[in-house]
Design a protein around this motif. Structure first.
Motif, PDB file in Angstrom:
ATOM      1  N   LYS A 825      47.869  43.091  43.862  1.00  9.39           N
ATOM      2  CA  LYS A 825      48.162  42.097  44.904  1.00  9.39           C
ATOM      3  C   LYS A 825      46.937  41.791  45.761  1.00  9.39           C
ATOM      4  N   ARG A 826      46.042  42.762  45.904  1.00 12.82           N
ATOM      5  CA  ARG A 826      44.835  42.538  46.699  1.00 12.82           C
ATOM      6  C   ARG A 826      43.925  41.505  46.048  1.00 12.82           C
ATOM      7  N   THR A 827      44.163  41.220  44.768  1.00 13.00           N
ATOM      8  CA  THR A 827      43.330  40.243  44.047  1.00 13.00           C
ATOM      9  C   THR A 827      44.051  38.913  43.837  1.00 13.00           C
ATOM     10  N   ASP A 828      45.170  38.721  44.537  1.00  9.40           N
ATOM     11  CA  ASP A 828      45.961  37.503  44.307  1.00  9.40           C
ATOM     12  C   ASP A 828      45.164  36.226  44.530  1.00  9.40           C
ATOM     13  N   SER A 829      44.202  36.270  45.430  1.00  7.79           N
ATOM     14  CA  SER A 829      43.427  35.046  45.729  1.00  7.79           C
ATOM     15  C   SER A 829      42.359  34.764  44.688  1.00  7.79           C
ATOM     16  N   ASP A 830      42.107  35.705  43.795  1.00 10.10           N
ATOM     17  CA  ASP A 830      41.096  35.483  42.765  1.00 10.10           C
ATOM     18  C   ASP A 830      41.639  34.536  41.701  1.00 10.10           C
ATOM     19  N   PRO A 831      40.821  33.555  41.245  1.00 13.39           N
ATOM     20  CA  PRO A 831      41.342  32.536  40.337  1.00 13.39           C
ATOM     21  C   PRO A 831      41.486  32.999  38.895  1.00 13.39           C
ATOM     22  N   LYS A 836      39.329  39.202  39.183  1.00 13.06           N
ATOM     23  CA  LYS A 836      40.338  40.199  39.540  1.00 13.06           C
ATOM     24  C   LYS A 836      39.881  41.598  39.120  1.00 13.06           C
ATOM     25  N   ASP A 839      37.099  42.806  41.414  1.00 15.69           N
ATOM     26  CA  ASP A 839      37.563  43.237  42.732  1.00 15.69           C
ATOM     27  C   ASP A 839      38.377  44.523  42.666  1.00 15.69           C
TER      28      ASP A 839
END
Length: 883
Positions: A825-831, A836, A839
């Motif tokens: 979830k901490r990588t949700d903003s990664d496209p 991902k 990170d």
């Protein structure tokens, strides 16, 4: 058989004993030898270096020759044989085996054997006429005073090394020269310094138990300041997380827990133990000098000008383990249970603070170390003169405080006895009823005597009132109708489900009121006022809340686990009931109890410090002697105490101490691998005010500490166990740091400082592990899985195990699956997956993936999920191992 007094055999004629017959041989082999082998050979074998009392029973020659004085058997005359008297338990000072009397038929067999002439078919060397040698004991006191661990410490000269050029380049401080000199003697060199990313991660884990963030690692790597590492250590030592990490280390030594192994009527849980834990954390963060740190835990209430908040330190004694004591047992049994509790305190102080197995002198003089039995009972008397009880958090005057603590103890015992006599009257119901009423009346009288607390300290009076549990009147016999209802309910119970108590099934009629339940012998007050036990306070505070609420395991009531000076005496005047007399201000000097037998007391021993460490008279004359004991540990035994804690700290930093047996500096323990280094550090530790912060810094700034942990073929061949410190020891994180870091990398760790303690199994508990509940009766599953020490005793170190259950936890546990989900979830903003993965590596491992690792991860994700990959990443050795 351990003899309570020295036993030996008289010389007897060979003709008497050699008159063997087939029947006599068979009888010996069937009835006598098995008992000797099971009950006696452990202490009276020819294979022992020093059989007890010089008596050997596993050979024919030995049983003929005897020990150092006095006959044990007179062949043909059982009545004159001390052996039979010992087995028969006819004399309180001569009872064998010490663990309990043999069955009557076994004793009768020995009587028959002796009457027949004690025929012995064993074949061994002929009997000699020389007297038995004196019993070999451990070191005498004068020899013991020369033992290496008892010598004064003084700063040593810096060792000379061969390669001075290299030494000047490599060494960072004095301790490095001791390490380098030892390496040179063994033709080895130290390992290179670890890279900067490793150093910050190692230091952060070491001092705070938490890894730095990826950004913090990169900033440190890029920092060109030559003093960057020194500044890093300073920042970490100033962190509040330092106390959480290093306080947890001490709690292993202090055998911290919040309950007892059974938590029954007389040893319920400790609802206020968490205040002791928090005090330890606070004291470490405040850099309290080690000598004061220990003294406060032994005698804070007796030290002048002690801030009231520091009385929390007495939880070291006030939350110590005890066993349930059913006071219907005999005086001897009850007193033995009490002496077991005092023994635990002696062991905790002996091994935990002084690195000596003082407890081994309980039955006889120590067999290896210069510790006398009288030394053991001198220390035990200190704890027999100390009673545990709840102490108010409110800073009341000392007289009121002492009255409250005594009253809480007295009310607890009287309530227990009153309910015990009411609920289980035994074979004398009328006599039991009178006793129950008398105990109840005295209990209420003690409670009412504290009514003066009502106006200024109502919480204290409410607490005492919660302890005063009067027994309920016994329920009358059931009517036939009520019995039929109960039987029908029992028959209708679904198999495999819990059956309701019979009293719950009975209807609330006049003949059988529903309230007439069996009385509880353990006080279970309302949530606002948990009960108190003999040595602390019992009852679980708090209640289960909503599903998302953290499970509480303690009470917020304004009390702390503590102790006060009061002798504990066991009264056996009543043949049917043993009582406990607590006498404030009256010390309890103990008699020597040969082989720990309370029924055969020896000489009375005044309370004092260990003879081998004492210079002059150290008899304790102030109250229980706790303060004098604390002073003597650092005055008389200061050099030893300093060596012990310096060795522990070294082991916590390096994963391997200089003395492998951290809690045994005696003859059976290991000697230091670097004795000059240990003594020099101990001396400078004392000179720097017993400062643990100074010691942490001195060790961590050394070149030895900064070494890489990578293996080297040449060094492994010469020193596979790294005894010479040619590298940093790679090792697995302890469970607290492992759990905390899993929560941290998934973004779930709650770093606030809570009150109380919390169930580590609760899914919503994201607090640091040091604030988790520790139970002696039922250790948390995760703690037990990863080698958490038994809090029933002081723990010298964490024993490392590797088990399939650990792997199953990593692969299948909801905890690991939730951490993996939250890491993703901490990588949700990664496209895209590539960023991902990058990170997740940064969050979990504080670095970027290598090109090969990235390719492997992307290939994996063609069939697997991000959550599965995240869990695999969290399961890697890089997460659970020190760098």
């Amino acid at each position: 058989m351990n003899m309570y007094r020295t036993l030996a055999l008289t010389a007897v004629t060979a003709a008497t004993l050699c008159a063997q017959t087939p029947a006599g041989t068979e009888f010996f082999e069937k009835e006598i030898r098995p008992v000797l082998a099971e009950k006696c050979y452990g202490c009276h074998s020819s294979k022992l270096d020093s059989p007890m009392a010089g008596l050997v029973l596993d050979t024919k020659e030995g049983i003929k020759k005897g020990g150092v004085d006095g006959p044990v058997i007179v062949p043909g005359n059982p009545a004159s044989s001390l052996l039979l008297k010992a087995l028969s338990y006819t004399r309180p000072d001569l009872q064998m085996p010490p663990g309990g009397k043999l069955p009557d038929d076994k004793v009768a067999a020995f009587e028959k054997w002796i009457a027949a002439g004690a025929p012995d078919p064993r074949e061994d060397a002929p009997m000699t006429t020389t007297a038995a040698p004196p019993v070999k004991r451990g070191m005498d006191i004068e020899t013991g005073r020369k033992w290496w661990a008892f010598q004064p410490v003084a700063p040593a000269a810096q060792p000379k090394v061969k390669n001075t050029t290299f030494a000047k380049q490599w060494a960072k401080n004095k301790l490095d020269y001791f390490v380098l000199a030892k390496l040179e003697q063994n033709k080895l060199q130290p390992s290179p310094e670890a890279d900067r990313a490793t150093l910050i991660e190692r230091a952060s884990l070491d001092l705070t138990g938490l890894r730095p963030s990826y950004e913090e690692v990169q900033a440190f790597v890029a920092d060109k300041d030559p003093a960057a590492y020194e500044k890093l250590i300073g920042r970490l030592l100033a962190s509040s997380h330092y106390g959480e990490r290093w306080g947890r280390y001490w709690l292993d030594v202090a055998r911290y827990a919040e309950d007892n192994p059974t938590s029954e009527a007389t040893n319920p849980p400790y609802p206020f133990a968490w205040r002791y834990r928090d005090w330890v954390i606070d004291a470490v963060n405040k850099y309290v000098p080690y000598n004061k740190f220990v003294k406060l835990q032994l005698a804070a209430d007796l030290m002048p000008n002690t801030p009231h908040d520091d009385l929390r330190a007495l939880g070291y004694l006030g939350a110590a383990p005890i066993y349930h004591t059913d006071l219907r047992l005999s005086k001897d049994v009850t007193e033995t249970i009490f002496t077991d509790a005092w023994d635990e305190r002696v062991d905790a102080v002996g091994r935990g603070l002084l690195g000596l197995t003082v407890g081994c002198a309980r039955c006889h003089d120590h067999k290896f170390d210069p510790i006398l039995t009288k030394d053991y009972y001198a220390l035990a008397g200190v704890f027999a003169s100390t009673t545990a009880a709840p102490r108010p958090v409110a800073n009341v005057d000392k007289e009121t405080e002492q009255k409250f603590m005594y009253a809480s103890q007295r009310i607890f015992y009287l309530s227990y006895l009153s309910n015990l006599m009411n609920g289980e009257p035994g074979s004398k119901p009328e006599e039991a009823a009178k006793k129950s009423a008398a105990f109840n009346a005295e209990m209420l009288k003690v409670r009412d005597s504290m009514a003066f607390l009502k106006d200024e300290h109502p919480e204290m009076l409410a607490y005492l009132d919660s302890l005063a549990k009067s027994p309920k009147p016994p329920a009358p016999p059931r009517t036939p109708a009520a019995a039929a209802v109960a039987a029908a309910a029992a028959t209708a119970t679904t198999p495999g489900t819990a059956t309701a108590p019979a009293t719950a099934a009975a209807p609330a009629t006049a003949a059988a009121p529903a309230t007439a339940a069996a009385p509880a012998t353990q006080p279970v007050p309302a949530p606002a006022a948990p009960a108190v036990a003999r040595a602390q306070g019992g009852g679980r505070g708090g209640a289960a809340g909503a599903a998302v609420q953290l499970t509480r395991g303690a009470s917020e009531l304004p009390f702390m686990q503590s102790v006060f000076d009061a002798g504990e005496f066991v009264d056996g005047d009543d043949p049917d009931l043993t009582t406990i007399d607590i006498k404030p201000g009256v010390p309890h000097d103990m008699h020597i109890l040969p082989h720990a037998n309370v029924a055969a007391p020896g000489d009375l021993v005044p309370r004092q410090f260990l003879t081998v460490l004492s210079n002059g008279d150290t008899t304790f004359k102030q109250g229980s002697g706790r303060l004098e004991l604390a002073d003597d540990i650092f005055n008389q035994g200061g050099a030893l105490a300093a060596r012990v804690i310096v060795n522990r700290v070294w082991g916590w930093h390096f994963g391997k101490p200089l003395v492998a047996t951290e809690s045994d500096f005696g003859a059976q323990g290991e000697k230091p691998t670097h004795p000059e280094l240990l003594d020099d550090l101990a001396a400078r530790f004392i000179a720097n005010g017993w400062s643990l912060k100074w010691l942490n810094r001195e060790i961590m700034l050394s070149a030895a500490y900064r070494q890489s942990s990578h293996p080297r073929a040449d060094a492994l061949a010469a020193d596979a166990t790294n005894t010479l410190i040619w590298r940093m020891n790679p090792r697995r994180l302890d469970i607290e740091a492992y759990r905390d870091n899993l929560l941290q990398v998934s973004g779930d760790l709650d770093t606030k400082t809570p009150t109380l303690s919390y169930d580590l199994d609760a899914a919503a508990n994201h607090l640091r592990s040091v604030y988790g509940k520790v139970s002696r009766g039922r250790l948390n599953t995760l703690l037990a899985l990863y080698d958490f020490p038994d809090p029933m005793m002081t723990a010298p170190q964490r024993e490392l195990t590797i088990s399939p259950l650990q792997q199953l936890f990593v692969m299948n546990s909801p905890f690991m699956q939730e951490r993996a989900t939250d890491l993703v979830k901490r990588t949700d903003s990664d496209p895209e997956n590539q960023t991902k993965i990058r990170d997740m590596y940064r969050d979990a491992l504080n670095r970027n993936p290598t090109p090969k690792e990235l390719d492997t991860a992307l290939s994996y994700l063609e069939k697997g999920t991000l959550n599965q990959f995240a869990q695999a990443l969290l399961a890697s050795n890089e997460v659970i191992f020190w760098p």
